[in-house]
Each structure stands twice: as structure tokens, then as C-alpha cells.
Design a protein around this motif. Sequence first.
Motif, PDB file in Angstrom:
ATOM      1  N   ARG A   1       0.592  -1.155  -0.011  1.00  0.00           N
ATOM      2  CA  ARG A   1       0.075   0.169  -0.056  1.00  0.00           C
ATOM      3  C   ARG A   1       0.826   1.378  -0.067  1.00  0.00           C
ATOM      4  NH1 ARG A   1      -4.440   2.843   0.880  1.00  0.00           N
ATOM      5  NH2 ARG A   1      -3.944   4.250   1.985  1.00  0.00           N
TER       6      ARG A   1
ATOM      7  N   LEU B   1       2.249   6.210  -2.426  1.00  0.00           N
ATOM      8  CA  LEU B   1       3.112   7.423  -2.061  1.00  0.00           C
ATOM      9  C   LEU B   1       4.162   7.721  -3.306  1.00  0.00           C
ATOM     10  CD1 LEU B   1       3.953   6.659   1.685  1.00  0.00           C
ATOM     11  CD2 LEU B   1       2.321   8.416   0.811  1.00  0.00           C
ATOM     12  N   ARG B   2       4.556   8.831  -3.479  1.00  0.00           N
ATOM     13  CA  ARG B   2       5.667   8.728  -4.583  1.00  0.00           C
ATOM     14  C   ARG B   2       7.019   9.615  -4.013  1.00  0.00           C
ATOM     15  NH1 ARG B   2       4.510   8.656 -10.080  1.00  0.00           N
ATOM     16  NH2 ARG B   2       6.489   8.174 -10.242  1.00  0.00           N
TER      17      ARG B   2
ATOM     18  N   TYR C   1       8.689  10.618  -0.428  1.00  0.00           N
ATOM     19  CA  TYR C   1       7.819  10.142   0.759  1.00  0.00           C
ATOM     20  C   TYR C   1       7.823   8.540   0.784  1.00  0.00           C
ATOM     21  CZ  TYR C   1       4.356  13.673   2.065  1.00  0.00           C
ATOM     22  OH  TYR C   1       3.669  14.680   2.860  1.00  0.00           O
TER      23      TYR C   1
ATOM     24  N   ILE D   1      10.991   7.459   2.437  1.00  0.00           N
ATOM     25  CA  ILE D   1      11.124   7.754   4.015  1.00  0.00           C
ATOM     26  C   ILE D   1      10.456   6.628   4.660  1.00  0.00           C
ATOM     27  CG2 ILE D   1      10.854   9.303   5.570  1.00  0.00           C
ATOM     28  CD1 ILE D   1      13.282  10.243   4.248  1.00  0.00           C
ATOM     29  N   VAL D   2       9.212   6.340   4.097  1.00  0.00           N
ATOM     30  CA  VAL D   2       8.320   5.659   4.613  1.00  0.00           C
ATOM     31  C   VAL D   2       8.792   4.235   4.717  1.00  0.00           C
ATOM     32  CG1 VAL D   2       5.916   4.591   4.605  1.00  0.00           C
ATOM     33  CG2 VAL D   2       6.235   7.004   4.472  1.00  0.00           C
TER      34      VAL D   2
ATOM     35  N   ALA E   1      11.346   3.873   7.329  1.00  0.00           N
ATOM     36  CA  ALA E   1      10.460   3.841   8.697  1.00  0.00           C
ATOM     37  C   ALA E   1      10.011   2.509   8.984  1.00  0.00           C
ATOM     38  CB  ALA E   1       9.352   4.872   8.726  1.00  0.00           C
ATOM     39  N   LEU E   2       9.448   1.785   7.895  1.00  0.00           N
ATOM     40  CA  LEU E   2       8.990   0.397   8.179  1.00  0.00           C
ATOM     41  C   LEU E   2      10.107  -0.389   8.449  1.00  0.00           C
ATOM     42  CD1 LEU E   2       6.470   0.488   5.298  1.00  0.00           C
ATOM     43  CD2 LEU E   2       5.928   0.169   7.605  1.00  0.00           C
TER      44      LEU E   2
END
Lengths: 294, 314
Positions: free
Chosen positions: B107, B111-112, B115, B118-119, B122-123
Motif C-alpha cells: 500500500r 506514495l511517490r 515520501y 522515507i516511509v 521507517a518500516l
Amino acid sequence: MYTTLLIQALISGIILGALYGLIGCSLTIIYGTMRVVNFSHGEFVIGGCYAVMLFYVASGLHPLLSVPLVFVAFFVIGLALYFLLMPRLSRSDDPELASFLTFYGVSLMAGAALLYFFGADTRSLNYVFTPSVIRIAGFILPTAQLVVLGIGLLIIIALTWFLYRTIQGKALRAAIMNRDAIQIVGVNINNLSALAFGLALGLAAVTGVLLALVFPAFVPFSGLDFTLIGFVVIVLGGLGHPVGAIVGGIIFGIAEQLSIIFLPQSLSQVVGFIILVGMVALRPSGLFGKVAMR
Amino acid sequence: MSSSRLVWVRTSIWIAFLVLSTAALALLPHMGYSLAFWFNLLLWIAMASGLNLMAGFTGYLPFGYVAFYGIGAYAAAISVKMLGLPIWAGLVASLLAGAALSLLFARTMVLRGIYFSIVSLALAVICRLLIANLPDSVAGGSFGIPLGISNPLGSYYLMLAVALATLLIVTWLAQSRLGLALLAIRDDPDTAEAMGVNIGRARLKAWVLSSIIASVTGAIEAWHTSIVDTETAFNLLISTKAIIYAVAGGLGTVIGPVVGVVTMLIVDDLIWQNFPILNVFLLGLVIVLLMLFLPSGIVGTLIRRKPALRRVLF
């Protein structure tokens, strides 16, 4: 007892959060104006920590007096880096990726340079405010934290004034919103970007000075941690929104400090990142972002 | 030379090269060479090409690519050590774990750009912290899991097989409809969609494939060193190295990541031998110079400057 703990965590969360916010704010100024991912941002924050240490050891003056000096020094470093790297980088096909990797290289170089000059041991700024704690309404607060919060707020106010009330600041925000349009109205984007870069690195280093007053110790390789926090904070606040970054920073700081109370220490670091993922799932453009980045 | 014939010729040359190198590398252990360098080389070829599958063909750059590597290492270690399964079952487990995690994270592709990156990072951090906080009886806690079995030769051959398979997959992808669809999406998603490309499905395939490569590589590395712990299995440097090697060679090209890994490992080795004190500084300098002067990577820049080289490089 429990509420005292809670409120103290809240307060230190706000203080740390303001500093995280400043890191994010300077990072987003660079990303916003130039689409440059400054992966070496944390190293400049740490650079600020070492700069104030040097200043204090060499001069014996109050560490806070180094703030303007450190700002100017890192502003100049920022200008130099900008003119050294950006003319070539901005011509590449994918400036975002190219800049990320270039600044990853800069980050390695800066970290190695700090390691070379200062060694791998943790250093600290051996300065203690007198009195070292202040009692306000039954809460014991370290003076250092209060002073840092005050200065942090001053910097945030000055920055907001700069961004919203001066012509350069307005141009900077305009460049963040639409880099092409601002050139049509006759702004020299090169000089503006250079200014943004210098300003951002100066801010990062000043944040480092403040961090050195609050954090007990720093090491040359903790730069990446600060870079990461900076990125989390700007995604929280909305990319390219300097004030949003500060709010994001404070949220991150409070979440981090509160979770230290409720969760085992090793797990408490997760919370900030979980907030980030949750935020992105619910509101991908961040708290203040108006346009979703596609 | 017609275009399909061009593709046929250069693919044949490349496959012949792969077969010969694989044969040579398979004979190495019998000639008494130390396998450490070669295992490392193959590992990074698999990682950089696996990352290229995602980053080069879809334009999504996962900073947290290491999450899959780490989860693969842990899936294998838990199956072998805690559940007492044989090593092949551990590898299957790592493959399934990588696929499951990639579906869970799919999912994030709404984001592109930065974004998404970085996510993804974080994951990866969340994965590391969650595994480090699992009870010791499940995932060994902060001390990690000693596997108790080590098979340098077996893991070397397996790594060789996985690296070869990865390169063959990327080679196939570059000529396939799926690869074409992915490149179309990367360059102009709206037009691609209007032309009838199912954006979500095409991307998902690349994402899952790329993740599985990393998770199986992680499992083999665990088998090779016979210990896993969260600090090394989820070390963010693994992501950055894979990215830098792939970019150094040229993202989106088939041969690029291999050239990037070989070049950068040699440069790294030279720096370590000659300037032990300044090694990290010089590595940083090499990366900066590379990005300033060869931003599309070695192979990418060669193709661009000398289009005739398209006959052999792609």
C-alpha cells in the motif's frame, strides 16, 4: 506522582520536539527550494555540537554566545557546498536521487572528518547552568532545558518572521511552491537557492549547539539518527512546509518522551515511526501539506 | 540491424557471459581460493540487481530495502533453530516471509518520490525494533540467534544460484511486456494507464519479486555466517550500499548493477588497503564524484555518450 511524571515527559517532549522541529525545518527548506535530499543534515547538526564544544573550551565564554558565530560559519560552509555541488547536480535527469546519493557521500565524508578530528569517544559540553534546576509549581525542570526552549522559540519566531515578512523569505516560500513560476517574475533562483542552503545549514548547526546543551553526550556517527528524525518530522508536517515541520517535530518529541514512560526503552523508539506510518496512511500530504505529492 | 535482432544479439552475448562466469565461479572452491570476497560479490550483485528491479524499472526507491533482507534472515533462522526444520525449509520460509511482507507494505506505493522512500525506511526501522523486542524464545531477543550450523561451501553455491537467477529475471524483465509496462509507468503513469496498463498489478509484481530476492539473500547470508542479530540483519547500510552499487552502475540497465558492484567493491578494497585511516572519507568522496560526473552510472553514461554501445550494453 504519575501525573508529575507525565507532565515532565510532556515538557521535555516539547523541548526536544522543538529541536527536532528545527532540524526538520532546515531540512525542508533545502528540500522545498531545490528538491535536494540532504542526507548529510545530521552531520551538520553534530558539527554544531562540536563547534560549541570547541568554542567553550577555547574561549571559556558562555556557550550560548557561540550561536551567531556558529550560524555564520555554517552559513558560509553551506554557500560553499552549494556552489561546489549544485550546478552539476541540478543538471542531472533525476536531481532528487542524484542529490540523495551525493549528500550520502558528503555525510560519510563529514562523519569521517569529525571522527578524525575528535575521536570516537563520546564528548559532552561540560557546562552547567546555575542553578541547575528550577522549580515551577512543584515541577523540577532543568534550567538548560528551559533556556534551550526559550532560544528555540526565539529562533522559530525569527524564522517565521523571515519567511512571512521579508521579501527574501517570501521568495523562498514561493520557490518552494513553484520553482518555475518564480523565475518568470524575475527572481534569480540560483542566488535564492544558495541563500536557502546557507540558511538551512546555519540553522542545523545552531540546533546542534542547543542540542549539546540539553543532550548529555554526542558522537561523530549519530548524524544519521538526526537526519532520519528530520525526515520523519517533515513528512509528518507536510513536505515543503517549514512551520508544519516544527509542529511535526513537537508531536514526534512528545510521542517519544511519553512512550519512554509507558513502554520498554527499546520499544519506545518505534512509536515515532508508527505515528509516521499512520499519518501517511491517513493523510499522505502531512498535517499542513495542501497538495498530495504524486 | 533491426531492433529485435539487436536485442537477440546482445542478450545472447550477455547470457553467454553469465554462463561462463557462473562456470568459472562454480570451479573457484576447487582451486583453493578463499570464498569470502566472492561470496560478498555475489551477495551484492543479487541485492543491487534486486533493488534495480524495483528502483530502476518503477522509479520507486526503497530506502528500507533492508527490511526484506532482515526478515528473510530471521525467517530462516527461526525455522531452522527454533522449529528444527531443515535448511531448505528455512529458505522456503524466508521466501514466503519476504513475499508476505512485501504484500503488507504494498500500500505504501500510493506514495511517490521521497515520501515512499522515507516511509519504507521507517518500516524497516519498525521491523527491526519489533523483532528485537520479541521474546527470546521466539527470535533470540537482542542477542540474536546462533544457527549452530555453518556451511560456507553450500551457501556459496546457493548464493551463486540466486545471483544468477536474479540476473536472468532482470534480463527477462527487460525484454518482457511486463518490463515495458513498468518503464512506461515510470516515465508517464497517466499515459500508461490510458493505454491500458494495469499500473497497480504491474508494480506489485516488480515489488514482490524484488522483495523475495532480498529475503532469500538475507537467509543465505544467515546460513553463511551462522548467526543473525537485529543490528546486522537490519543495518540500514545494507539498503544504502545496494542503492549506491546499483546507481554507480546505472539504474534501469540490466548490466549496470553488476558493473557497479564489481567496480565499487574493488574501489572499496583499494581504499581499505592503501588508506586505512581515511577509508570512509575517501569512499564518500568517490560517491560524490561519481554522482557529479557520472549521474546515470557507468553503464548508463556509456550508453548515452556512445549510442553504438547499445549493441552490447543494456
